[in-house]
Design a protein around this motif. Sequence first.
Motif, mmCIF file in Angstrom:
data_model
loop_
_atom_site.group_PDB
_atom_site.id
_atom_site.type_symbol
_atom_site.label_atom_id
_atom_site.label_comp_id
_atom_site.label_asym_id
_atom_site.label_seq_id
_atom_site.Cartn_x
_atom_site.Cartn_y
_atom_site.Cartn_z
ATOM 1 N N SER A 168 0.832 -1.201 0.000
ATOM 2 C CA SER A 168 0.000 0.000 0.000
ATOM 3 C C SER A 168 0.869 1.253 0.000
ATOM 4 N N LYS A 169 0.237 2.359 -0.342
ATOM 5 C CA LYS A 169 0.934 3.644 -0.341
ATOM 6 C C LYS A 169 1.429 3.973 1.064
ATOM 7 N N VAL A 170 0.647 3.615 2.078
ATOM 8 C CA VAL A 170 1.036 3.898 3.466
ATOM 9 C C VAL A 170 2.307 3.148 3.829
ATOM 10 N N ILE A 171 2.380 1.859 3.441
ATOM 11 C CA ILE A 171 3.570 1.053 3.731
ATOM 12 C C ILE A 171 4.780 1.631 3.010
ATOM 13 N N ARG A 172 4.610 1.986 1.742
ATOM 14 C CA ARG A 172 5.734 2.559 0.970
ATOM 15 C C ARG A 172 6.249 3.838 1.623
ATOM 16 N N GLU A 173 5.341 4.690 2.042
ATOM 17 C CA GLU A 173 5.742 5.945 2.671
ATOM 18 C C GLU A 173 6.448 5.694 3.999
ATOM 19 N N GLU A 174 5.981 4.684 4.731
ATOM 20 C CA GLU A 174 6.602 4.369 6.010
ATOM 21 C C GLU A 174 8.016 3.810 5.804
ATOM 22 N N ILE A 175 8.178 2.918 4.822
ATOM 23 C CA ILE A 175 9.497 2.373 4.513
ATOM 24 C C ILE A 175 10.428 3.497 4.070
ATOM 25 N N ASN A 176 9.916 4.414 3.271
ATOM 26 C CA ASN A 176 10.719 5.551 2.808
ATOM 27 C C ASN A 176 11.142 6.438 3.977
ATOM 28 N N GLU A 177 10.246 6.634 4.924
ATOM 29 C CA GLU A 177 10.565 7.441 6.105
ATOM 30 C C GLU A 177 11.671 6.775 6.927
ATOM 31 N N ILE A 178 11.596 5.467 7.052
ATOM 32 C CA ILE A 178 12.627 4.733 7.805
ATOM 33 C C ILE A 178 13.969 4.827 7.093
ATOM 34 N N CYS A 179 13.951 4.734 5.755
ATOM 35 C CA CYS A 179 15.193 4.862 4.986
ATOM 36 C C CYS A 179 15.817 6.234 5.179
ATOM 37 N N ASN A 180 14.990 7.264 5.146
ATOM 38 C CA ASN A 180 15.487 8.625 5.363
ATOM 39 C C ASN A 180 16.120 8.756 6.749
ATOM 40 N N TYR A 181 15.485 8.136 7.723
ATOM 41 C CA TYR A 181 16.027 8.176 9.086
ATOM 42 C C TYR A 181 17.396 7.500 9.136
ATOM 43 N N MET A 182 17.514 6.327 8.521
ATOM 44 C CA MET A 182 18.789 5.609 8.542
ATOM 45 C C MET A 182 19.892 6.424 7.887
ATOM 46 N N GLU A 183 19.566 7.081 6.757
ATOM 47 C CA GLU A 183 20.576 7.884 6.064
ATOM 48 C C GLU A 183 21.012 9.088 6.895
ATOM 49 N N MET A 184 20.138 9.596 7.763
ATOM 50 C CA MET A 184 20.469 10.744 8.603
ATOM 51 C C MET A 184 21.228 10.333 9.873
ATOM 52 N N HIS A 185 21.281 9.019 10.145
ATOM 53 C CA HIS A 185 21.904 8.542 11.392
ATOM 54 C C HIS A 185 22.893 7.414 11.116
ATOM 55 N N LEU A 186 23.678 7.577 10.047
ATOM 56 C CA LEU A 186 24.646 6.537 9.688
ATOM 57 C C LEU A 186 25.738 6.355 10.733
ATOM 58 N N ASP A 187 25.954 7.365 11.570
ATOM 59 C CA ASP A 187 26.999 7.281 12.591
ATOM 60 C C ASP A 187 26.545 6.524 13.829
ATOM 61 N N TYR A 229 19.978 -4.752 6.127
ATOM 62 C CA TYR A 229 21.365 -4.527 6.513
ATOM 63 C C TYR A 229 22.288 -4.382 5.300
ATOM 64 N N ALA A 230 21.974 -5.048 4.196
ATOM 65 C CA ALA A 230 22.772 -4.887 2.968
ATOM 66 C C ALA A 230 22.618 -3.464 2.442
ATOM 67 N N TRP A 231 21.385 -2.970 2.447
ATOM 68 C CA TRP A 231 21.116 -1.588 2.006
ATOM 69 C C TRP A 231 21.836 -0.589 2.911
ATOM 70 N N LEU A 232 21.739 -0.803 4.221
ATOM 71 C CA LEU A 232 22.355 0.114 5.184
ATOM 72 C C LEU A 232 23.878 0.097 5.054
ATOM 73 N N SER A 233 24.460 -1.076 4.868
ATOM 74 C CA SER A 233 25.908 -1.193 4.700
ATOM 75 C C SER A 233 26.373 -0.430 3.458
ATOM 76 N N HIS A 234 25.592 -0.553 2.379
ATOM 77 C CA HIS A 234 25.939 0.167 1.152
ATOM 78 C C HIS A 234 25.898 1.676 1.376
ATOM 79 N N LYS A 235 24.883 2.165 2.083
ATOM 80 C CA LYS A 235 24.778 3.600 2.356
ATOM 81 C C LYS A 235 25.949 4.079 3.216
ATOM 82 N N ARG A 236 26.355 3.257 4.177
ATOM 83 C CA ARG A 236 27.506 3.622 5.007
ATOM 84 C C ARG A 236 28.773 3.726 4.166
#
Length: 309
Positions: free
Chosen positions: A191-210, A242-249
């Motif tokens: 659903s659109k809600v799930i996609r937006e929530e996943i996107n929000e979590i991704c944005n959070y991870m990118e802002m807190h890579l440290d 974790y693969a996605w997060l490792s790549h962003k790091r």
Amino acid sequence: MLTEFLKSIRGEKALWETIITGVDVCNFRLQGNTKDSFIPISLQPLHFEVFFCFAGHVVLKQQWNRVIVVRKQEILLLSEVSSLYSVACTADLAGILVSVDATTAKESLYSLCRMMGDLKLNTFEVKKYMDKQDGCAVIHGSSWVFSTFSEIVKMEDFQKSRYCVWKSVELLFLLSTGTLYPKDKDNLKISKVIREEINEICNYMEMHLDEKITIDYLCHKFYISPTTFKKYFRSIHGQPVYAWLSHKRMEKAAELLCYTSMTVLEIAQAVGYSSLSQFNVVFKKCYTCTPRQYRNRSDSIGFCLFPKE
């Protein structure tokens, strides 16, 4: 469209090559000392463009208020511009553009397909896919895209252009066979809600890579079950969390190596690693060289895949 724009630019770092008959490639980086640029909306008949974005972004606005944004480590496939009324790019745009004259390149592309294991391109299926996208498709979020950019970063400049031509043909093949994105029966049920929530979590991870980030922590913070999160994240992004997060790091680490004087230890800590040895192992696995070797390489080439944004 991008072809005419890049050919009209003067004083920018843009290297044009004809790789095979009918296929021209431009490896470029805008200097970032001008304002955002508007791109002329034009595309010759029976031409198409494949743009591999390394930095900055392109914004395409369509007539019915649909906005398409091409960001770093995404690919724009363009075959039709009639639906567009505005196209602009940021002043730090960088990447490789593959410009194809389909008529002139026909025999060359068939030869290339034979070299790639006798690939069979179903151009009807590609056209059908592009028609659904109104001639403008942004390719992102699949494991194929992830691996493509992971390989590009390891290459010298003269190799990148040829590799992008190769990958452009492979992309057309994947689109023609419907195998670009994983066949996941749940994919259409997101659903659109799930996609937006996943996107929000991704944005959070990118802002807190440290910071130390765990799936349990994210699920608790965003009120989503671990099963749902992992299931739909993989369906959307084509890889585990974790693969996605490792790549962003590693992507951030590469940027810091290129454009700061931070020590390797400081960079390791800035992207969430308390252990320098562990950081070195993960970085080398991603880029096939140590962080110091990567920094030395970017200094000698004078062009990094991740310019400052």
